[in-house]
Write an enzyme that holds these catalytic residues in place. Structure first.
Site, short mmCIF file in Angstrom:
data_model
loop_
_atom_site.label_atom_id
_atom_site.label_comp_id
_atom_site.label_asym_id
_atom_site.label_seq_id
_atom_site.Cartn_x
_atom_site.Cartn_y
_atom_site.Cartn_z
N HIS A 18 40.89 -3.70 9.16
CA HIS A 18 39.55 -4.30 9.34
C HIS A 18 39.52 -5.75 8.86
O HIS A 18 39.01 -6.62 9.55
CB HIS A 18 38.51 -3.49 8.57
CG HIS A 18 38.17 -2.18 9.24
ND1 HIS A 18 36.88 -1.76 9.44
CD2 HIS A 18 38.97 -1.22 9.76
CE1 HIS A 18 36.89 -0.59 10.05
NE2 HIS A 18 38.15 -0.23 10.24
N ARG A 33 -9.15 -0.35 12.24
CA ARG A 33 -8.12 0.57 12.74
C ARG A 33 -8.52 1.97 12.30
O ARG A 33 -8.97 2.15 11.17
CB ARG A 33 -6.77 0.20 12.12
CG ARG A 33 -5.62 1.06 12.62
CD ARG A 33 -4.34 0.69 11.90
NE ARG A 33 -4.09 1.57 10.77
CZ ARG A 33 -3.49 1.18 9.64
NH1 ARG A 33 -3.11 -0.07 9.46
NH2 ARG A 33 -3.28 2.04 8.67
N HIS A 81 3.28 4.65 12.79
CA HIS A 81 3.51 4.75 11.35
C HIS A 81 4.44 5.94 11.17
O HIS A 81 4.01 7.09 11.26
CB HIS A 81 2.17 4.97 10.64
CG HIS A 81 2.27 5.06 9.15
ND1 HIS A 81 2.11 3.99 8.32
CD2 HIS A 81 2.52 6.12 8.33
CE1 HIS A 81 2.24 4.37 7.06
NE2 HIS A 81 2.51 5.67 7.05
N HIS A 131 -7.12 -0.44 3.10
CA HIS A 131 -6.89 0.93 3.55
C HIS A 131 -7.87 1.83 2.83
O HIS A 131 -7.96 1.77 1.60
CB HIS A 131 -5.44 1.31 3.20
CG HIS A 131 -4.90 2.49 3.92
ND1 HIS A 131 -4.58 3.65 3.29
CD2 HIS A 131 -4.60 2.67 5.23
CE1 HIS A 131 -4.10 4.52 4.18
NE2 HIS A 131 -4.10 3.95 5.38
N ARG A 171 0.85 -1.20 0.00
CA ARG A 171 0.00 0.00 0.00
C ARG A 171 0.89 1.25 0.00
O ARG A 171 1.07 1.89 -1.02
CB ARG A 171 -0.94 -0.04 1.22
CG ARG A 171 -2.10 0.92 1.16
CD ARG A 171 -1.74 2.34 1.55
NE ARG A 171 -1.33 2.47 2.94
CZ ARG A 171 -0.83 3.59 3.45
NH1 ARG A 171 -0.67 4.66 2.69
NH2 ARG A 171 -0.46 3.64 4.71
N GLU A 172 1.52 1.54 1.14
CA GLU A 172 2.41 2.72 1.22
C GLU A 172 3.54 2.59 0.19
O GLU A 172 3.89 3.55 -0.50
CB GLU A 172 3.01 2.81 2.63
CG GLU A 172 4.07 3.88 2.80
CD GLU A 172 3.49 5.24 3.16
OE1 GLU A 172 2.65 5.31 4.06
OE2 GLU A 172 3.89 6.24 2.51
N THR A 223 3.09 11.59 9.89
CA THR A 223 2.91 11.66 8.44
C THR A 223 4.02 12.40 7.71
O THR A 223 4.35 12.07 6.58
CB THR A 223 1.52 12.27 8.16
OG1 THR A 223 0.56 11.42 8.76
CG2 THR A 223 1.24 12.42 6.68
N HIS A 241 7.19 8.20 9.16
CA HIS A 241 7.82 8.58 7.89
C HIS A 241 9.26 8.98 8.13
O HIS A 241 9.65 9.34 9.24
CB HIS A 241 7.00 9.68 7.19
CG HIS A 241 5.90 9.06 6.36
ND1 HIS A 241 6.05 8.86 5.01
CD2 HIS A 241 4.71 8.55 6.71
CE1 HIS A 241 4.95 8.27 4.55
NE2 HIS A 241 4.13 8.06 5.57
N1 COA Z 1 -11.23 10.83 4.03
C1 COA Z 1 -12.13 11.45 3.18
N2 COA Z 1 -11.75 12.28 2.21
C2 COA Z 1 -10.45 12.53 2.08
C3 COA Z 1 -9.47 11.94 2.91
C4 COA Z 1 -9.92 11.07 3.91
N3 COA Z 1 -9.05 10.48 4.69
N4 COA Z 1 -8.26 12.36 2.57
C5 COA Z 1 -8.44 13.19 1.53
N5 COA Z 1 -9.74 13.28 1.25
C6 COA Z 1 -10.35 14.02 0.17
C7 COA Z 1 -9.70 15.34 -0.16
O1 COA Z 1 -10.16 16.36 0.68
C8 COA Z 1 -10.12 15.51 -1.60
O2 COA Z 1 -11.46 15.88 -1.59
P1 COA Z 1 -12.08 17.04 -2.56
O3 COA Z 1 -12.09 16.39 -3.92
O4 COA Z 1 -13.44 17.25 -2.02
O5 COA Z 1 -11.18 18.19 -2.45
C9 COA Z 1 -10.02 14.09 -2.14
O6 COA Z 1 -10.13 13.22 -1.01
C10 COA Z 1 -8.66 13.81 -2.78
O7 COA Z 1 -8.54 14.44 -3.99
P2 COA Z 1 -8.53 13.63 -5.36
O8 COA Z 1 -7.47 12.60 -5.35
O9 COA Z 1 -8.49 14.64 -6.45
O10 COA Z 1 -9.96 12.90 -5.30
P3 COA Z 1 -10.58 11.77 -6.23
O11 COA Z 1 -11.96 11.55 -5.72
O12 COA Z 1 -10.43 12.09 -7.67
O13 COA Z 1 -9.70 10.42 -5.96
C11 COA Z 1 -8.76 8.60 -4.78
C12 COA Z 1 -9.66 9.82 -4.71
C13 COA Z 1 -8.55 8.10 -3.34
C14 COA Z 1 -9.45 7.50 -5.58
C15 COA Z 1 -7.40 8.97 -5.46
O14 COA Z 1 -6.85 10.11 -4.80
C16 COA Z 1 -6.43 7.86 -5.42
O15 COA Z 1 -6.47 6.96 -6.23
N6 COA Z 1 -5.52 7.89 -4.42
C17 COA Z 1 -4.52 6.90 -4.16
C18 COA Z 1 -4.52 6.49 -2.71
C19 COA Z 1 -4.07 7.58 -1.80
O16 COA Z 1 -4.19 8.78 -2.09
N7 COA Z 1 -3.58 7.19 -0.66
C20 COA Z 1 -3.10 8.07 0.37
C21 COA Z 1 -2.94 7.28 1.59
S1 COA Z 1 -2.25 8.20 2.89
ZN ZN Z 2 2.38 6.86 5.32
#
Ligand code: COA
Ligand code: ZN
Length: 464
Positions: A287, A130, A192, A70, A10-11, A164, A194
């Site tokens: 060494h 979690r 976790h 996640h 994932r990460e 983070t 970084h």
């Molecule tokens: N819970 C809910 N919303 C969250 C959030 C959380 N923990 N963390 C971020 N967001 C929101 C942001 O505020 C933003 O919202 P907005 O569009 O209203 O501004 C959005 O999630 C993130 O932006 P964006 O990536 O442009 O949104 P998207 O809807 O197009 O895509 C994902 C969302 C998750 C599908 C896409 O970002 C993705 O594939 N991400 C990969 C996984 C990832 O980011 N992992 C981070 C783990 S720490």
């Molecule tokens: Zn992380």
């Protein structure tokens, strides 16, 4: 002993330039399971169809490790994780003012409502949950406790203290984790960390000392930006420095690290602790003398412990013991006086170039001793054709190879082969050494060698 949650899948896949195939993920999950990891974080199911496909597949494998999905604090994503059949879900929502105000544009109250709703939903559908307050280490303490206790009240059995942006230091993180634990309702605590300041392993160890019972790691420390706690460094430090009896199969560490090096195309620095190429390589005379008498003199633990080997380098920093150990390997005997002459010649060459190969040492020994210790034909030019693994960045492999001894020209090519190399070496043994060296570069799938019989004119073209 604290548990480990490995989040390479994932990460780790959030590392710039990294993307795994479903097959690679399946193979790595099995390796991590065999190693003894307790929880494997497998990704966000909604990020892409292949990630979802992998999660649905890995849950059917019946691994010993718990499979953790996640997700954001978004009901639809939790539903998807439930539908995929994971054992656990990790729901994250940032809690620091900067994340709430500027990124999420959410009030503290709404954040609590969302977390409670998602945790409850997952719990009601039979998952262990979690909650990760993202950016916990930059969050107002009282709010951090409030939202985490709300999540625990809704059914979360673990809270992940996420550093983070890697701003913790071990003594500060120790105090923070201890105080969090004291103020939370009974719950498992993950750390976790970084690695933005290179303190991820140290902070993780401090977190565990303070009462956390699970550490997040990735293989080779990969992850967003500069990554997170490295699996090998953490477990070996726990085993050697904290003297803990671990249930993990440490002998697999080098193999797991090499596999991830290969499938990420992110090559480890030779100086990388524990699994780097130099971790058990000894160079200077003082060494190597010490290590040959007792490896403990310059090794904090033995290479066998993590499934790798010790190397002794011979060059201008060398003394008698190292050279004698090389000659012994070939059954070559030399008197003290002859040994000194051989060393004298080695130091002369060592002052002129970077690397001395075993074949150089044999050549020198033959000259000094006045006989042929090994018969080697001399003067070999060859063209080597290399095929690389799919998904490997060709230029990253080229960069590793282009400065190897004997490589004259290197071409990245189209067609069946990915790289063509023109090499010129003193003898077949040197050619053999070079081929072995090239084969050991992660990402190289196969090599085929064409020995040059006649050369007409010059070779033209671009080389890198
Ligand atoms: N819970 C809910 N919303 C969250 C959030 C959380 N923990 N963390 C971020 N967001 C929101 C942001 O505020 C933003 O919202 P907005 O569009 O209203 O501004 C959005 O999630 C993130 O932006 P964006 O990536 O442009 O949104 P998207 O809807 O197009 O895509 C994902 C969302 C998750 C599908 C896409 O970002 C993705 O594939 N991400 C990969 C996984 C990832 O980011 N992992 C981070 C783990 S720490
Ligand atoms: Zn992380």
């Amino acid at each position: 002993m604290a548990k480990i949650l490995d989040t390479t899948l994932r990460e780790g896949e959030q590392t710039a330039g990294v993307s795994f195939t479903v097959e690679e993920k399946m193979k790595l999950s099995k390796m991590l399971d065999e190693f003894g990891i307790e929880m494997i974080e497998v990704g966000h199911p909604n990020v892409s169809p292949k990630i979802e496909e992998f999660i649905r597949k890995v849950v059917k494998e019946d691994l010993n490790a718990d499979i953790v999905g996640h997700v954001r604090a978004v009901r639809g994503e939790v539903e998807m994780a439930v539908d995929c059949g994971v054992d656990r879900v990790a729901i994250f929502l940032a809690t620091s003012n900067i994340h709430l105000k500027d990124k999420l544009k959410m009030t503290k109250e709404v954040a609590i409502e969302k977390v409670v709703d998602c945790v409850q939903y997952a719990k009601d559908h039979g998952l262990k949950v979690r909650y990760t307050p993202e950016d916990a280490t930059r969050t107002d303490f009282d709010y951090l406790i409030e939202i985490c206790n709300a999540a625990i009240g809704a059914g979360a059995d673990r809270i992940s203290v996420a550093d983070t942006v890697g701003v913790m230091q071990p003594h500060i993180f120790y105090d923070l984790v201890k105080t969090i634990k004291t103020n939370l309702r009974p719950v498992g605590i993950d750390v976790h960390c970084h690695n933005d300041f290179g303190l991820a392993v140290a902070n993780s160890m401090a977190g565990i000392r303070a009462g956390a019972d699970c550490v997040h790691t990735t293989v080779n420390g990969i992850g967003e930006r500069t990554g997170i706690t490295d699996l090998s460094q953490y477990v070996v430090a726990k085993s050697v420095l904290d003297n803990e009896k671990l249930k993990y199969d440490l002998k697999m560490l080098k193999q797991i690290s090499s596999y991830v090096e290969k499938i990420t195309g992110i090559y480890l620095s030779p100086l990388m602790p524990i699994v780097g190429e130099n971790a058990f390589t000894h160079k200077s005379g003082v060494h190597t003398d010490g290590v040959l008498k007792n490896p403990n003199t310059y090794e904090p633990f033995s290479p066998e412990m993590i499934g790798t080997e010790r190397k002794i380098i011979v060059d201008k920093f060398t003394g008698r013991k190292a050279v004698k150990s090389k000659l012994d390997k070939y059954g070559i005997e030399a008197s003290d006086e002859e040994l000194l002459k051989i060393i004298h010649e080695i130091k002369k060459i060592g002052d002129e170039r970077k690397i001395i190969h075993e074949t150089d040492i044999l050549d020198i020994a033959e000259k000094v001793l006045g006989f042929k210790a090994v018969t080697i034909p001399t003067g070999v030019d060859a063209v080597l054709l290399l095929r690389l693994e799919a998904h490997v960045y060709t230029t990253s492999v080229s960069r590793k190879i282009k400065n190897m001894h004997g490589v004259e020209k290197l071409y990245e090519t189209s067609g069946d082969d990915d790289i063509a190399i023109y090499v010129s070496l003193k003898n077949v043994a040197e050619l053999n050494n070079l081929i072995e060296h090239i084969r050991s570069v992660p990402g190289v799938l196969s090599t085929s060698t064409r020995v040059v019989l006649k050369k007409y004119g010059e070779i033209n073209g671009n080389s890198c």
